[in-house]
Scaffold this motif. Structure first.
Motif, short mmCIF file in Angstrom:
data_model
loop_
_atom_site.label_atom_id
_atom_site.label_comp_id
_atom_site.label_asym_id
_atom_site.label_seq_id
_atom_site.Cartn_x
_atom_site.Cartn_y
_atom_site.Cartn_z
N GLN A 178 -17.11 -13.18 -7.07
CA GLN A 178 -15.84 -12.92 -6.40
C GLN A 178 -14.64 -13.12 -7.32
O GLN A 178 -13.50 -12.84 -6.92
CB GLN A 178 -15.70 -13.81 -5.16
N GLN A 230 0.83 -1.21 0.00
CA GLN A 230 0.00 0.00 0.00
C GLN A 230 0.86 1.26 0.00
O GLN A 230 0.55 2.24 -0.67
CB GLN A 230 -0.93 -0.01 1.22
N GLU A 279 -1.90 -1.40 -5.11
CA GLU A 279 -3.19 -1.42 -4.42
C GLU A 279 -3.97 -2.72 -4.61
O GLU A 279 -4.89 -2.99 -3.84
CB GLU A 279 -4.05 -0.24 -4.86
N THR A 280 -3.64 -3.51 -5.64
CA THR A 280 -4.40 -4.74 -5.91
C THR A 280 -3.45 -5.86 -6.31
O THR A 280 -2.51 -5.65 -7.09
CB THR A 280 -5.42 -4.52 -7.04
N ARG A 314 -7.68 -9.93 -5.26
CA ARG A 314 -8.73 -10.37 -6.16
C ARG A 314 -8.35 -11.77 -6.64
O ARG A 314 -7.18 -12.03 -6.93
CB ARG A 314 -8.88 -9.43 -7.36
N SER A 363 -9.45 -14.20 0.22
CA SER A 363 -9.78 -12.88 -0.32
C SER A 363 -10.61 -12.05 0.64
O SER A 363 -10.59 -10.81 0.60
CB SER A 363 -10.52 -13.02 -1.66
N GLN A 364 -11.34 -12.72 1.52
CA GLN A 364 -12.14 -12.01 2.51
C GLN A 364 -11.27 -11.44 3.64
O GLN A 364 -11.66 -10.50 4.32
CB GLN A 364 -13.21 -12.94 3.07
N GLN A 365 -10.07 -12.02 3.81
CA GLN A 365 -9.16 -11.54 4.84
C GLN A 365 -8.35 -10.33 4.38
O GLN A 365 -7.94 -9.51 5.21
CB GLN A 365 -8.18 -12.65 5.24
N TYR A 366 -8.10 -10.24 3.07
CA TYR A 366 -7.21 -9.21 2.55
C TYR A 366 -7.92 -8.42 1.46
O TYR A 366 -8.17 -8.93 0.37
CB TYR A 366 -5.92 -9.85 2.02
N SER A 367 -8.22 -7.18 1.76
CA SER A 367 -9.03 -6.37 0.85
C SER A 367 -8.32 -6.06 -0.47
O SER A 367 -8.97 -5.72 -1.46
CB SER A 367 -9.43 -5.06 1.53
N CYS A 368 -6.99 -6.17 -0.49
CA CYS A 368 -6.25 -5.86 -1.71
C CYS A 368 -6.24 -7.03 -2.70
O CYS A 368 -5.77 -6.87 -3.83
CB CYS A 368 -4.80 -5.49 -1.37
#
Length: 257
Positions: free
Chosen positions: A89, A27, A32-33, A58, A51-56
């Protein structure tokens, strides 16, 4: 400047002890991704919670040729069921492809073409792995045409092959290979390709950059890949931000992020 790592195995065990720290550092660097491919059925399933644990992050789902021994007969059907269930998702199908260094090309081809059909059904791009197999991949693309494009991961073919993939709607993944002077063919081809057809990637924890051999590769190296690409394309400092934006848009448009 902001970046997307279009191919990073951020869920692999090599990052277990430093994943949170790396995410913070990403970050700070404007990364960012992170696009995280699937490689087996079990790992594709685990990516849902990851993916639910880490917002960055996909995610994608796929069966990688490296893990052929793990891909038993019902895994194709189960992968399709899983992808259909979690369609919203996903940003791509893969990592998939054909690898001549691995046995059973016929089974690899069957699995690859199943991925193409699945991607078409779900209206998603593909992440394609290759090794000494551009001709085989081209045959599969002719039999089973992808409708939503994708990326040729770690592209290292000729200019003619690059142009062929672009005509099929694919972008070319550019990573640490271009940092090696010995990779003259790849460096020359990449230098000739317009930015809207290129994506930045690290393939972390694999594919360390020149000068970092023997070390675990991380997404933090992505800006170094970008700098090397700027040198190859003779992009000077006043134009780097605009060039980076083109690369970012290329990736975000493909994966719809």
């Amino acid at each position: 400047m902001t970046f997307i790592d279009s191919h990073c195995h951020f869920d692999f065990a090599e990052f277990d002890t430093e994943r949170v720290q790396l995410m913070v550092q990403c970050q700070q660097l404007g990364i960012e991704t992170l696009i995280v491919p699937g490689v087996t059925l079990a790992q594709s399933h685990s990516l849902i919670s990851f993916s639910q644990q880490y917002s960055c992050v996909r995610i994608c789902m796929g069966l990688h040729p490296y893990f052929m021994a793990e891909h038993i007969d019902d895994h194709l059907a189960k992968l399709s069921e899983l992808a259909l269930q979690y369609r919203t998702q996903l940003v791509a199908i893969g990592e998939c492809g054909i690898d001549r260094s691995i046995e059973n090309i016929e089974k690899q081809t069957q699995i690859f073409e199943h991925h193409i059909d699945l991607a078409n059904q779900l209206e998603l791009p593909l992440i394609v792995h290759h090794r000494q197999s551009h001709d085989l991949i081209a045959q599969s693309l002719k039999r089973c045409k992808p409708k939503y494009g994708g990326v040729i991961h770690a592209f290292s073919g000729s200019l003619q092959q690059a142009q062929y993939y672009i005509k099929q709607g694919f972008k070319l993944g550019v990573g640490g290979v271009i940092t090696y002077q010995r990779a003259q063919k790849t460096r020359s081809v990449v230098a000739q390709i317009a930015p809207q057809h290129l994506l930045l990637e690290t393939d972390a924890p694999a594919m360390p950059l020149a000068g970092f051999q023997g070390q675990i590769n991380t997404p933090l190296q992505l800006p170094l890949v970008f700098e090397q690409l700027c040198q190859l394309k003779q992009i000077t400092t006043p134009y780097k931000a605009g060039f980076q934006k083109q690369l970012y848009n290329s990736c975000s448009e493909l994966f719809r992020i």
